[in-house]
Scaffold this motif. Structure first.
Motif, PDB file in Angstrom:
ATOM      1  N   CYS A   1      35.328  47.560  32.731  1.00  0.00           N
ATOM      2  CA  CYS A   1      35.765  46.334  33.401  1.00  0.00           C
ATOM      3  C   CYS A   1      34.849  46.078  34.595  1.00  0.00           C
ATOM      4  O   CYS A   1      34.478  47.011  35.315  1.00  0.00           O
ATOM      5  CB  CYS A   1      37.216  46.506  33.851  1.00  0.00           C
ATOM      6  SG  CYS A   1      37.895  45.066  34.680  1.00  0.00           S
ATOM      7  N   ILE A   2      34.478  44.820  34.792  1.00  0.00           N
ATOM      8  CA  ILE A   2      33.648  44.414  35.937  1.00  0.00           C
ATOM      9  C   ILE A   2      34.422  43.356  36.729  1.00  0.00           C
ATOM     10  O   ILE A   2      34.958  42.412  36.153  1.00  0.00           O
ATOM     11  CB  ILE A   2      32.293  43.841  35.454  1.00  0.00           C
ATOM     12  CG1 ILE A   2      31.506  44.912  34.680  1.00  0.00           C
ATOM     13  CG2 ILE A   2      31.467  43.316  36.642  1.00  0.00           C
ATOM     14  CD1 ILE A   2      30.281  44.384  33.938  1.00  0.00           C
TER      15      ILE A   2
ATOM     16  N   ILE B   1      25.559  38.900  33.585  1.00  0.00           N
ATOM     17  CA  ILE B   1      26.568  39.933  33.301  1.00  0.00           C
ATOM     18  C   ILE B   1      26.918  39.920  31.815  1.00  0.00           C
ATOM     19  O   ILE B   1      27.017  40.967  31.172  1.00  0.00           O
ATOM     20  CB  ILE B   1      27.826  39.734  34.185  1.00  0.00           C
ATOM     21  CG1 ILE B   1      27.474  40.016  35.654  1.00  0.00           C
ATOM     22  CG2 ILE B   1      28.972  40.649  33.728  1.00  0.00           C
ATOM     23  CD1 ILE B   1      28.592  39.694  36.648  1.00  0.00           C
ATOM     24  N   ASN B   2      27.089  38.728  31.258  1.00  0.00           N
ATOM     25  CA  ASN B   2      27.416  38.601  29.837  1.00  0.00           C
ATOM     26  C   ASN B   2      26.346  39.236  28.955  1.00  0.00           C
ATOM     27  O   ASN B   2      26.649  39.909  27.966  1.00  0.00           O
ATOM     28  CB  ASN B   2      27.587  37.127  29.466  1.00  0.00           C
ATOM     29  CG  ASN B   2      27.924  36.926  28.003  1.00  0.00           C
ATOM     30  OD1 ASN B   2      27.046  36.843  27.156  1.00  0.00           O
ATOM     31  ND2 ASN B   2      29.203  36.863  27.704  1.00  0.00           N
TER      32      ASN B   2
ATOM     33  N   MET C   1      26.633  43.380  29.771  1.00  0.00           N
ATOM     34  CA  MET C   1      27.881  44.147  29.655  1.00  0.00           C
ATOM     35  C   MET C   1      28.149  44.490  28.186  1.00  0.00           C
ATOM     36  O   MET C   1      27.586  43.871  27.282  1.00  0.00           O
ATOM     37  CB  MET C   1      29.058  43.381  30.280  1.00  0.00           C
ATOM     38  CG  MET C   1      29.508  42.157  29.509  1.00  0.00           C
ATOM     39  SD  MET C   1      30.768  41.176  30.393  1.00  0.00           S
ATOM     40  CE  MET C   1      32.205  42.239  30.262  1.00  0.00           C
TER      41      MET C   1
ATOM     42  N   LEU D   1      35.639  41.195  32.014  1.00  0.00           N
ATOM     43  CA  LEU D   1      35.122  40.674  33.281  1.00  0.00           C
ATOM     44  C   LEU D   1      36.244  39.925  33.986  1.00  0.00           C
ATOM     45  O   LEU D   1      36.847  39.021  33.411  1.00  0.00           O
ATOM     46  CB  LEU D   1      33.934  39.732  33.040  1.00  0.00           C
ATOM     47  CG  LEU D   1      33.366  39.025  34.282  1.00  0.00           C
ATOM     48  CD1 LEU D   1      32.791  40.016  35.285  1.00  0.00           C
ATOM     49  CD2 LEU D   1      32.295  38.000  33.887  1.00  0.00           C
TER      50      LEU D   1
END
Length: 284
Positions: free
Chosen positions: A205-206, A226-227, A230, A236
């Motif tokens: 989890c971010i 990020i997409n 990750m 997210l």
């Protein structure tokens, strides 16, 4: 034009009154010599928060250009003031015995407590239970969310707090160092999130703090980055704002979330300012 008064008729107050009062406060905040904590700064920001948490229906997107520019300026000013308040308070706490026992003295501690409770509830409702590893992007000098979650909710989770400011990390590190057990599960890294790549694939989890990506263009770049890195199926959590609260924090809208599966959106109506958007990277 009359100033807003908080009353049981709040929800019927026209948006133009809110904008007029917010504009007056912005004009006063801009004139301040410093945004460091002081009686004047605290008073102006308290008035602003009270105004912006009134239950008013206001569509930020349709506001005139000059109001949009004022809003952008206000978000930057509030962000800087928040950072200075956290830095001063966190530095003070590192100098007292058992600093983590005194977090409650921080003016917005109760707000963070409610926000962390809300976010944990959203995670659990969406099947995220006891994640092994969390990244908190934009943790700042007082990483209250990470501390609250690690202490009360996620007691075996490892937290990597990522912030662009080394001074913020230095103070945060000293704060957490007072608790040996917490220190083992909490690391601080000074990086621009845009420079963190493969490592992002290691988190269950971010969390993306509200002030990471202060304008729309920057926020979209960060979300896309990020997409890209990750892991598939990873979660997210993005902090956003809705209505008048968007004078305090940047807003993330559904159409901004390209490449993600939208799991949940929660807009608080109490004194918690941030909305929470929960996303998952699809598994292909």
């Amino acid at each position: 034009m009359a100033s807003l008064q908080i009353s049981h008729f709040e929800s019927q107050i026209p948006a133009d009154l809110l904008i007029a009062d917010v504009s007056k406060l912005h004009a006063s905040i801009v004139k301040l010599e410093s945004l460091r904590p002081s009686k004047e700064v605290n008073n102006l920001l308290t008035q602003l928060v009270k105004l912006c948490t009134l239950p008013l229906k206001i569509d930020i997107k349709v506001l005139p250009k000059e109001v949009q520019l004022m809003r952008e300026s206000l978000i930057n000013l509030c962000g800087r003031a928040e950072e200075l308040l956290e830095l001063e308070f966190s530095t003070f706490l590192t100098k007292v015995p058992q600093p983590l026992n005194n977090l409650i003295l921080f003016p917005y501690y109760g707000n963070y407590l409610k926000l962390a409770n809300m976010e944990c509830k959203i995670l659990i409702e969406n099947g995220v239970v006891n994640p092994k590893k969390i990244a908190f992007v934009g943790s700042g000098p007082m990483p209250l969310t990470s501390i609250i979650m690690a202490t009360y909710h996620l007691k075996s989770t490892h937290f990597d707090n990522i912030d662009i400011d080394e001074k913020a990390n230095e103070v945060a590190r000293a704060l957490v160092a007072s608790d040996g057990e917490l220190e083992k599960r909490m690391k601080f890294e000074t990086r621009n999130i845009m420079d963190v790549k493969e490592k992002l694939g290691g988190y269950d989890c971010i969390f993306l703090a509200a002030l990471v990506g202060m304008n729309k263009e920057e926020k979209l770049k960060i979300l896309a980055h990020i997409n890209k890195y990750m892991k598939e199926g990873g979660i997210l959590l993005v902090r956003s704002a809705k209505g008048a609260r968007a004078f305090l924090y940047p807003m993330v809208e559904e159409h901004d979330l390209v490449g993600f599966e939208l799991l949940s959106v929660v807009h608080p109506t109490n004194d918690v300012i941030n909305s929470v958007v929960l996303l998952r990277k699809p598994i292909f």
